[in-house]
Design a protein around this motif. Structure first.
Motif, PDB file in Angstrom:
ATOM      1  N   GLY A  15       3.171  -4.713   8.249  1.00 38.37           N
ATOM      2  CA  GLY A  15       2.555  -4.723   6.925  1.00 38.37           C
ATOM      3  C   GLY A  15       3.373  -5.550   5.950  1.00 38.37           C
ATOM      4  O   GLY A  15       4.589  -5.397   5.859  1.00 38.37           O
ATOM      5  N   THR A  16       2.682  -6.428   5.230  1.00 43.24           N
ATOM      6  CA  THR A  16       3.370  -7.271   4.238  1.00 43.24           C
ATOM      7  C   THR A  16       2.798  -7.035   2.845  1.00 43.24           C
ATOM      8  O   THR A  16       2.509  -7.968   2.101  1.00 43.24           O
ATOM      9  CB  THR A  16       3.274  -8.770   4.589  1.00 43.24           C
ATOM     10  N   LEU A  38       4.981  -8.510  10.286  1.00 50.34           N
ATOM     11  CA  LEU A  38       3.666  -8.914  10.790  1.00 50.34           C
ATOM     12  C   LEU A  38       2.575  -8.327   9.905  1.00 50.34           C
ATOM     13  O   LEU A  38       2.700  -7.198   9.434  1.00 50.34           O
ATOM     14  CB  LEU A  38       3.463  -8.381  12.213  1.00 50.34           C
ATOM     15  N   ALA A  51      -2.870  -4.194  -7.565  1.00 52.34           N
ATOM     16  CA  ALA A  51      -2.188  -3.222  -8.441  1.00 52.34           C
ATOM     17  C   ALA A  51      -2.249  -3.656  -9.903  1.00 52.34           C
ATOM     18  O   ALA A  51      -2.475  -4.823 -10.227  1.00 52.34           O
ATOM     19  CB  ALA A  51      -0.739  -3.068  -8.004  1.00 52.34           C
ATOM     20  N   GLY A  53       0.392  -3.357 -11.811  1.00 50.25           N
ATOM     21  CA  GLY A  53       1.707  -3.940 -12.116  1.00 50.25           C
ATOM     22  C   GLY A  53       2.536  -3.137 -13.098  1.00 50.25           C
ATOM     23  O   GLY A  53       3.506  -3.641 -13.668  1.00 50.25           O
ATOM     24  N   PRO A 178      -2.121  -8.658  14.180  1.00 49.98           N
ATOM     25  CA  PRO A 178      -2.169  -7.195  14.135  1.00 49.98           C
ATOM     26  C   PRO A 178      -1.269  -6.573  15.190  1.00 49.98           C
ATOM     27  O   PRO A 178      -1.183  -7.093  16.300  1.00 49.98           O
ATOM     28  CB  PRO A 178      -3.643  -6.884  14.433  1.00 49.98           C
ATOM     29  N   VAL A 179      -0.621  -5.479  14.820  1.00 51.95           N
ATOM     30  CA  VAL A 179       0.090  -4.692  15.832  1.00 51.95           C
ATOM     31  C   VAL A 179      -0.930  -3.741  16.431  1.00 51.95           C
ATOM     32  O   VAL A 179      -1.565  -2.943  15.726  1.00 51.95           O
ATOM     33  CB  VAL A 179       1.277  -3.932  15.199  1.00 51.95           C
ATOM     34  N   GLY A 209       0.343   0.579   4.727  1.00 49.96           N
ATOM     35  CA  GLY A 209      -0.541   0.961   3.621  1.00 49.96           C
ATOM     36  C   GLY A 209      -1.606   1.944   4.077  1.00 49.96           C
ATOM     37  O   GLY A 209      -1.311   2.968   4.705  1.00 49.96           O
ATOM     38  N   HIS A 230      -8.750   3.587  -5.865  1.00 51.61           N
ATOM     39  CA  HIS A 230      -8.373   3.484  -7.272  1.00 51.61           C
ATOM     40  C   HIS A 230      -8.831   2.115  -7.784  1.00 51.61           C
ATOM     41  O   HIS A 230      -8.728   1.116  -7.070  1.00 51.61           O
ATOM     42  CB  HIS A 230      -6.859   3.638  -7.427  1.00 51.61           C
ATOM     43  N   PHE A 324      -4.932   4.008  -2.624  1.00 50.62           N
ATOM     44  CA  PHE A 324      -3.648   4.712  -2.693  1.00 50.62           C
ATOM     45  C   PHE A 324      -3.456   5.459  -1.371  1.00 50.62           C
ATOM     46  O   PHE A 324      -4.422   5.953  -0.780  1.00 50.62           O
ATOM     47  CB  PHE A 324      -3.674   5.795  -3.778  1.00 50.62           C
ATOM     48  N   CYS A 349       2.301   6.175  -1.141  1.00 48.69           N
ATOM     49  CA  CYS A 349       2.598   5.606  -2.465  1.00 48.69           C
ATOM     50  C   CYS A 349       2.170   6.521  -3.605  1.00 48.69           C
ATOM     51  O   CYS A 349       2.760   6.496  -4.669  1.00 48.69           O
ATOM     52  CB  CYS A 349       1.944   4.247  -2.596  1.00 48.69           C
ATOM     53  N   SER A 355       5.477  -0.314  -7.987  1.00 44.97           N
ATOM     54  CA  SER A 355       6.652  -0.277  -8.862  1.00 44.97           C
ATOM     55  C   SER A 355       7.884   0.316  -8.174  1.00 44.97           C
ATOM     56  O   SER A 355       9.004  -0.028  -8.533  1.00 44.97           O
ATOM     57  CB  SER A 355       6.333   0.525 -10.121  1.00 44.97           C
TER      58      SER A 355
HETATM   59  C1  LIG Z   1      -6.210  -0.735  -8.775  1.00 51.52           C
HETATM   60  C2  LIG Z   1      -4.815  -0.324  -8.420  1.00 51.52           C
HETATM   61  C3  LIG Z   1      -3.835  -0.282  -9.399  1.00 51.52           C
HETATM   62  C4  LIG Z   1      -2.532   0.084  -9.064  1.00 51.52           C
HETATM   63  N1  LIG Z   1      -1.576   0.032 -10.029  1.00 51.52           N
HETATM   64  C5  LIG Z   1      -0.290   0.315  -9.720  1.00 51.52           C
HETATM   65  C6  LIG Z   1       0.719   0.213 -10.693  1.00 51.52           C
HETATM   66  O1  LIG Z   1       0.464  -0.150 -11.831  1.00 51.52           O
HETATM   67  N2  LIG Z   1       1.982   0.532 -10.342  1.00 51.52           N
HETATM   68  C7  LIG Z   1       2.302   0.941  -9.085  1.00 51.52           C
HETATM   69  O2  LIG Z   1       3.449   1.232  -8.826  1.00 51.52           O
HETATM   70  N3  LIG Z   1       1.369   1.022  -8.122  1.00 51.52           N
HETATM   71  C8  LIG Z   1       0.080   0.726  -8.415  1.00 51.52           C
HETATM   72  N4  LIG Z   1      -0.883   0.817  -7.465  1.00 51.52           N
HETATM   73  C9  LIG Z   1      -0.510   1.296  -6.129  1.00 51.52           C
HETATM   74  C10 LIG Z   1       0.078   0.160  -5.327  1.00 51.52           C
HETATM   75  O3  LIG Z   1      -0.789  -0.924  -5.321  1.00 51.52           O
HETATM   76  C11 LIG Z   1       0.358   0.646  -3.922  1.00 51.52           C
HETATM   77  O4  LIG Z   1       1.182   1.771  -3.977  1.00 51.52           O
HETATM   78  C12 LIG Z   1       1.084  -0.423  -3.104  1.00 51.52           C
HETATM   79  O5  LIG Z   1       0.417  -1.641  -3.216  1.00 51.52           O
HETATM   80  C13 LIG Z   1       1.155   0.004  -1.658  1.00 51.52           C
HETATM   81  O6  LIG Z   1       1.687  -1.047  -0.916  1.00 51.52           O
HETATM   82  P1  LIG Z   1       1.631  -1.044   0.651  1.00 51.52           P
HETATM   83  O7  LIG Z   1       2.615  -2.075   1.088  1.00 51.52           O
HETATM   84  O8  LIG Z   1       1.809   0.345   1.149  1.00 51.52           O
HETATM   85  O9  LIG Z   1       0.115  -1.395   1.036  1.00 51.52           O
HETATM   86  P2  LIG Z   1      -0.665  -2.769   1.230  1.00 51.52           P
HETATM   87  O10 LIG Z   1      -0.414  -3.712   0.125  1.00 51.52           O
HETATM   88  O11 LIG Z   1      -2.083  -2.438   1.510  1.00 51.52           O
HETATM   89  O12 LIG Z   1      -0.001  -3.408   2.522  1.00 51.52           O
HETATM   90  C14 LIG Z   1      -0.171  -2.864   3.805  1.00 51.52           C
HETATM   91  C15 LIG Z   1      -0.322  -4.013   4.778  1.00 51.52           C
HETATM   92  O13 LIG Z   1      -0.284  -3.515   6.117  1.00 51.52           O
HETATM   93  C16 LIG Z   1      -1.091  -4.372   6.896  1.00 51.52           C
HETATM   94  N5  LIG Z   1      -1.435  -3.718   8.162  1.00 51.52           N
HETATM   95  C17 LIG Z   1      -2.135  -2.574   8.331  1.00 51.52           C
HETATM   96  N6  LIG Z   1      -2.253  -2.276   9.644  1.00 51.52           N
HETATM   97  C18 LIG Z   1      -1.604  -3.254  10.318  1.00 51.52           C
HETATM   98  C19 LIG Z   1      -1.392  -3.521  11.715  1.00 51.52           C
HETATM   99  N7  LIG Z   1      -1.852  -2.707  12.670  1.00 51.52           N
HETATM  100  N8  LIG Z   1      -0.703  -4.643  12.047  1.00 51.52           N
HETATM  101  C20 LIG Z   1      -0.213  -5.476  11.093  1.00 51.52           C
HETATM  102  N9  LIG Z   1      -0.409  -5.275   9.752  1.00 51.52           N
HETATM  103  C21 LIG Z   1      -1.087  -4.174   9.382  1.00 51.52           C
HETATM  104  C22 LIG Z   1      -2.305  -4.595   6.001  1.00 51.52           C
HETATM  105  O14 LIG Z   1      -3.034  -5.730   6.395  1.00 51.52           O
HETATM  106  C23 LIG Z   1      -1.644  -4.732   4.625  1.00 51.52           C
HETATM  107  O15 LIG Z   1      -1.420  -6.095   4.281  1.00 51.52           O
HETATM  108  C24 LIG Z   1      -2.199   0.443  -7.744  1.00 51.52           C
HETATM  109  C25 LIG Z   1      -3.186   0.414  -6.768  1.00 51.52           C
HETATM  110  C26 LIG Z   1      -4.481   0.046  -7.087  1.00 51.52           C
HETATM  111  C27 LIG Z   1      -5.518   0.021  -6.023  1.00 51.52           C
END
Ligand SMILES: Cc1cc2nc3c(=O)[nH]c(=O)nc-3n(C[C@H](O)[C@H](O)[C@H](O)COP(=O)(O)OP(=O)(O)OC[C@H]3O[C@@H](n4cnc5c(N)ncnc54)[C@H](O)[C@@H]3O)c2cc1C
Length: 410
Positions: A15-16, A38, A51, A53, A178-179, A209, A230, A324, A349, A355
């Motif tokens: 996940g990136t 990856l 997000a 931000g 993908p993994v 995520g 969200h 979320f 998250c 953040s």
């Molecule tokens: C509208 C909105 C507003 C928000 N505002 C805020 C804010 O103001 N402040 C704050 O702190 N947070 C905020 N958040 C929450 C924040 O966006 C999330 O907590 C954060 O982006 C989570 O990041 P992540 O890396 O877990 O997920 P993601 O960004 O979804 O990244 C996960 C990655 O894993 C990859 N993946 C999944 N399965 C596989 C697999 N099998 N192989 C390879 N890759 C895979 C996916 O493709 C994806 O790119 C907000 C969220 C939303 C929706």
């Protein structure tokens, strides 16, 4: 498509998004050779890109308050430490109460976070509206100003800076890989499988995520996490709005507002949110397929119409949403995954992953390298919930935490 994969890596990050890129960058900066991240889709293209931000120093407990402070500190010094700048706006923020109950909540939070080192100043309604001219003072009972809060105008800028920093320190980031499997032998991670081949490794970070649970299950582990939708909206430019005006959080309506692209961004926590189970469609679902519902934002704008009248009927330039990863107690999942050595989790998250990612990514990187956690993160231990996990209870708890975002509960 042919992809040239390494056959071996010291750490594979799955996940990136904000979490995955942060731990990748910090692992590489610590000097770890052979860090590979990856993503099944384009780098940083899923929830993190959507997000708001916002960074928030006022948190429900000391641990999260101190981590929120560390995260802001990392952003401020990113260019010095990581060699790439992260543009941020030092806007400060306002907590706004319109009911007696929420005024008391602010008083309690102010008293608590001051003990934990956060600068915060009680304000009258008139002073609040002077700082954030998009506010009408009339319905405000009390407010508090937190000068240290910041926001990042476009989430892509933090993600891009993290990616550049990671690559600068020698990490490899591969998109559209993908993994599909995690090989476990004698209770420990040995390799990950992809459609383009197997990569031997002893450390895997599950930062997937909304797919984090599905990925953990590839290794025979399980996590108490439920994706919940969200959304936010951004108006067209509005007269009188400027970037340095503070972020505003209106507690009783669970609505946040900030300046954005010359207009205002708003989002919030509806009482009846949408949990999304990715199990049936997880292999093909991507965030641009998430159904959005603008009525949710209209209702939130309506709930604050007396306080932020500009949101009513403002022309909209963007409406976006993502998922979320909610946990039953509203806290992150950070650390070793249940039952599998070498599998690490960076997720849960609960709406604050963007953040907190600078701080949690750095701490997890140090943990993986040293073998012991640099600070006590047992409150976020991924194995802290009873198992087996009952789906209905998990869903109910996730929704409950979502609807209590500004009134945290255990
Ligand atoms: C509208 C909105 C507003 C928000 N505002 C805020 C804010 O103001 N402040 C704050 O702190 N947070 C905020 N958040 C929450 C924040 O966006 C999330 O907590 C954060 O982006 C989570 O990041 P992540 O890396 O877990 O997920 P993601 O960004 O979804 O990244 C996960 C990655 O894993 C990859 N993946 C999944 N399965 C596989 C697999 N099998 N192989 C390879 N890759 C895979 C996916 O493709 C994806 O790119 C907000 C969220 C939303 C929706």
């Amino acid at each position: 498509m042919s992809v040239s994969l390494p056959t071996e890596a010291r750490v594979v990050v799955i996940g990136t998004g904000a979490f995955g890129l942060s731990v990748t960058a910090h692992l590489a900066r610590t000097g770890v050779q052979g860090v590979l991240a990856l993503d099944r889709f384009a780098c940083a293209s899923q929830t993190s890109l959507r997000a708001a931000g916002l960074f928030k120093l006022v948190q429900a407990d000391e641990l999260r308050t101190r981590l929120a402070g560390l995260a802001i500190e990392i952003v401020r010094s990113f260019e010095r430490d990581m060699g790439v700048a992260v543009p941020y706006v030092a806007s400060g923020s306002l907590l706004v109460a319109r009911t007696e109950r929420h005024a008391r909540l602010i008083e309690r939070e102010v008293a608590a976070v001051r003990q934990w080192g956060v600068e915060v100043e009680p304000l009258s309604s008139v002073e609040a509206a002077r700082l954030a001219p998009y506010l009408e003072a009339g319905e405000i009972r009390s407010a508090a100003y937190i000068p240290g809060d910041i926001y990042i105008e476009e989430p892509s800028s933090l993600l891009t800076s993290c990616r550049l920093a990671a690559e600068r320190f020698g990490a490899q980031i591969l998109e559209h890989v993908p993994v599909t499997g995690i090989v476990v032998a004698e209770g420990a991670v040995r390799a990950v499988e992809t459609p383009y081949g197997r990569i031997r490794t002893e450390h895997v970070v599950d930062a997937a995520g909304a797919w984090v649970r599905a990925v953990a299950r590839l290794a025979g582990s399980d996590l108490a996490v439920m994706p919940v939708r969200h959304q936010l909206a951004i108006t067209e430019p509005l007269p009188g709005t400027s970037p340095k005006q503070p972020i505003v959080r209106i507690l009783d309506a669970a609505v946040y507002v900030r300046p954005c692209r010359g207009g205002l961004m708003w989002g919030g926590f509806e009482a009846d949110p949408l949990p999304v189970d990715l199990e049936p469609s997880g292999d093909t679902f991507s965030m641009d397929q998430l159904p959005l519902d603008f009525r949710v934002l209209e209702d939130l704008a309506e709930a604050v119409r007396g306080t932020v009248p500009a949101l009513r009927d403002a022309p909209i330039q963007e409406h976006r949403g993502g998922l979320f990863t909610m946990t039953p107690d509203g806290r992150f999942l950070v650390g070793p995954a249940p039952g599998v050595r070498g599998l690490w989790v960076l997720s849960g998250c609960n709406g604050s992953g963007f953040s907190f990612s600078p701080a949690l990514g750095r701490i997890l990187a140090e943990w993986i390298v040293a073998g012991t956690a640099p600070i006590d993160l047992s409150a976020f231990a991924p194995d802290r919930f009873a198992r087996p996990l009952d789906e209905a209870t998990l869903r109910e708890a996730a929704v409950y935490q979502y609807t209590h975002y500004y009134e945290p509960v255990d």
